[in-house]
Write a protein that holds these residues in place. Structure first.
Motif, short mmCIF file in Angstrom:
data_model
loop_
_atom_site.label_atom_id
_atom_site.label_comp_id
_atom_site.label_asym_id
_atom_site.label_seq_id
_atom_site.Cartn_x
_atom_site.Cartn_y
_atom_site.Cartn_z
N GLY A 128 0.82 -1.20 0.00
CA GLY A 128 0.00 0.00 0.00
C GLY A 128 0.85 1.25 0.00
O GLY A 128 1.95 1.27 0.57
N GLY A 129 0.38 2.30 -0.63
CA GLY A 129 1.12 3.55 -0.66
C GLY A 129 0.45 4.56 -1.56
O GLY A 129 -0.71 4.39 -1.96
N HIS A 130 1.20 5.59 -1.90
CA HIS A 130 0.63 6.72 -2.63
C HIS A 130 1.49 7.10 -3.83
O HIS A 130 2.72 7.09 -3.77
CB HIS A 130 0.52 7.93 -1.71
CG HIS A 130 -0.25 9.08 -2.31
ND1 HIS A 130 -1.62 9.13 -2.30
CD2 HIS A 130 0.16 10.20 -2.94
CE1 HIS A 130 -2.01 10.24 -2.90
NE2 HIS A 130 -0.95 10.91 -3.31
N LEU A 131 0.81 7.46 -4.91
CA LEU A 131 1.46 7.95 -6.12
C LEU A 131 0.99 9.37 -6.40
O LEU A 131 -0.21 9.62 -6.57
CB LEU A 131 1.12 7.05 -7.31
CG LEU A 131 1.60 7.52 -8.68
CD1 LEU A 131 3.13 7.52 -8.75
CD2 LEU A 131 1.01 6.65 -9.80
N HIS A 132 1.95 10.30 -6.43
CA HIS A 132 1.66 11.66 -6.87
C HIS A 132 1.97 11.75 -8.36
O HIS A 132 3.09 11.47 -8.78
CB HIS A 132 2.53 12.67 -6.10
CG HIS A 132 1.82 13.34 -4.99
ND1 HIS A 132 2.29 13.37 -3.69
CD2 HIS A 132 0.66 14.04 -4.98
CE1 HIS A 132 1.45 14.05 -2.92
NE2 HIS A 132 0.46 14.47 -3.68
N VAL A 133 0.98 12.15 -9.13
CA VAL A 133 1.17 12.23 -10.58
C VAL A 133 1.40 13.68 -11.00
O VAL A 133 1.12 14.61 -10.25
CB VAL A 133 -0.03 11.63 -11.35
CG1 VAL A 133 -0.27 10.21 -10.91
CG2 VAL A 133 -1.30 12.47 -11.16
N ALA A 134 1.91 13.85 -12.20
CA ALA A 134 2.25 15.19 -12.69
C ALA A 134 1.04 16.11 -12.67
O ALA A 134 -0.06 15.74 -13.08
CB ALA A 134 2.81 15.09 -14.11
N ALA A 135 1.25 17.32 -12.18
CA ALA A 135 0.17 18.31 -12.10
C ALA A 135 -0.23 18.77 -13.49
O ALA A 135 0.61 18.95 -14.38
CB ALA A 135 0.62 19.50 -11.26
N GLN A 136 -1.53 18.97 -13.66
CA GLN A 136 -2.04 19.42 -14.95
C GLN A 136 -1.47 20.80 -15.31
O GLN A 136 -1.45 21.70 -14.47
CB GLN A 136 -3.56 19.49 -14.92
CG GLN A 136 -4.20 19.96 -16.21
CD GLN A 136 -3.95 19.01 -17.38
OE1 GLN A 136 -3.95 17.80 -17.19
NE2 GLN A 136 -3.74 19.55 -18.56
#
Length: 429
Positions: free
Chosen positions: A382-390
């Motif tokens: 389990g964890g978190h993915l930060h994706v590129a900001a629009q």
């Protein structure tokens, strides 16, 4: 796996029907079951504050009809029980249609880019605004009103439709995205994490150990919903030892520019302003309805297969693990400055920020993994993915989409899906 017949058989009679606009304060086309003086939330008020952008987005995707039909059917409901069925029906229909449109299976719904998450967002706000101003001839208690609103939120966010196959030779993957946020600053906001969730819900990918079934939901950017346990309610049922227990879970949100970051640590502190303009600066509270760890951790480290995700060579943005944390080292921590550094938390410190900050994205990671630990599902990644900001919002504020904007979002969303697939392949069955 949940039934998907609606993807192939929804009638085309929706097209062209009820083309008039919807305003939460304009009254019903069917009568007077709405009290237009009832206060809306600051988030719902943006339907009017941001005009005409929200209505243009809904019209372009041909989603206005869903808000209109919901409002009409709510007025027709002759009892609380019937109103509850109306809410459940329309909430589920909105989510299912948004998923079908995103995945290219409802090409009859307008000309707007199918990667656009905003029709779902604005249509849901129209529906919650209508429910908030609903005033039927019969009595609806405040408690029941809250229950009905929760049902509308959960059904229209994909939470109640999560349904995994129960076989032993399948993988189960549960992911979450987010609504657009801080729209008081920019009414045209899109959130690629929410758009990615729509692309993935119901997706099946083949791995060396068999098929992986992905289910997805989208979270609001509101503190109160988190306080009431929406994260735990979404992930908790699929962390317990059952035939639907997941093999991997991942919260996803919008992060920094042109980077995909697997956050190393979630911190037990929250700050910031949500979509209803409520501010927080405090320790993340517990949820009484779900098991919590005996000792609440200040930081929770990711257990996602980040090495395999990085090695998958997805693009266009670089993929990294983010290990910066901010912490208080002094016993009287709230009255002292905090320190930020790479390399993970210091033993005995108090969390100020996780790798992804201290906003709701960090909190989604902390809460989902806190309940995972509380349940005792230590082996589930389990964890978190930060994706590129629009990026590439049009310079003209009256324009809500351009080819450059669209291409950027699609590239980010496609890479997000590729990273979830890479994690799914690496997860052990």
């Amino acid at each position: 796996m949940k039934s998907r017949e609606w993807k192939y058989g929804i009638a085309l009679f929706l097209v062209g029907m009820l083309t008039f606009g919807f305003s939460p304060s304009s009254g019903s086309a069917q009568g007077d079951c709405f009290n237009t003086d009832a206060a809306l939330t600051p988030e719902e008020q943006r339907i009017e504050d941001g005009a005409p952008i929200p209505q243009q987005i809904m019209d372009k995707a041909e989603f206005t009809v869903f808000a209109d039909e919901f409002k009409e059917d709510l007025c027709k409901a002759k009892s609380v029980k019937k109103a509850e069925k109306v809410i459940e029906k329309h909430g589920e229909k909105l989510w299912e249609t948004a998923v079908a449109r995103a995945q290219g299976e409802r090409n009859d719904l307008g000309e707007l880019d199918r990667y656009d998450d905003r029709p779902l967002y604005w249509t849901r706000l129209h529906m919650t605004a209508a429910l908030r101003q609903w005033e039927p001839s019969y009595t609806v208690t405040e408690k029941k009103q809250e229950e009905l609103m929760k049902k509308l939120e959960y059904t229209s966010r994909g939470i109640t439709s999560i349904d995994f196959p129960k076989g032993k030779k399948v993988k189960r993957v549960l992911v979450s995205g987010f609504d657009p946020y801080r729209l008081e600053q920019e009414f045209r906001r899109s959130n690629p994490s929410g758009a990615a969730a729509l692309q993935m819900d119901g997706k099946v990918v083949m791995t060396e150990e068999g098929p992986a079934f992905i289910q997805a939901a989208n979270f609001p950017v509101r503190w109160d919903d988190f306080d009431e346990g929406i994260v735990e309610d979404t992930f908790g049922p699929y962390l317990v030892n059952s035939k639907e227990q997941v093999d991997l879970m991942m919260t996803i949100s919008q992060g920094g520019p042109k980077t995909m970051t697997i956050e190393g640590f979630a911190g037990r502190w929250r700050t910031g302003i949500g979509n209803t303009l409520e501010d927080r600066s405090e320790v993340i509270p517990t949820v009484s309805s779900w098991p919590m760890p005996e000792k609440l951790p200040e930081f929770i480290e990711t257990t996602l297969p980040y090495k395999e995700m990085i090695a998958a060579n997805t693009g266009p943005w670089p993929v990294e693990r983010g290990d910066e944390v901010c912490e208080w080292l002094a016993p009287e921590y709230r009255d002292k400055p905090y320190e930020c550094h790479e390399g993970g938390p210091t033993e005995g410190s108090k969390a100020r920020k996780g790798g992804g900050g201290s906003y709701l994205s960090n909190e989604s990671q902390y809460r989902s993994n806190r309940v995972r630990i509380g349940i005792g599902a230590y082996d589930i990644p389990g964890g978190h993915l930060h994706v590129a900001a629009q990026e590439y919002y049009p310079e003209d504020p009256s324009v809500y989409i351009t080819d450059e904007f669209q291409k950027f979002r699609q590239a980010t969303v496609d890479q997000t899906v590729e990273l979830v697939i890479a994690a799914s392949e690496a997860a052990e069955k």
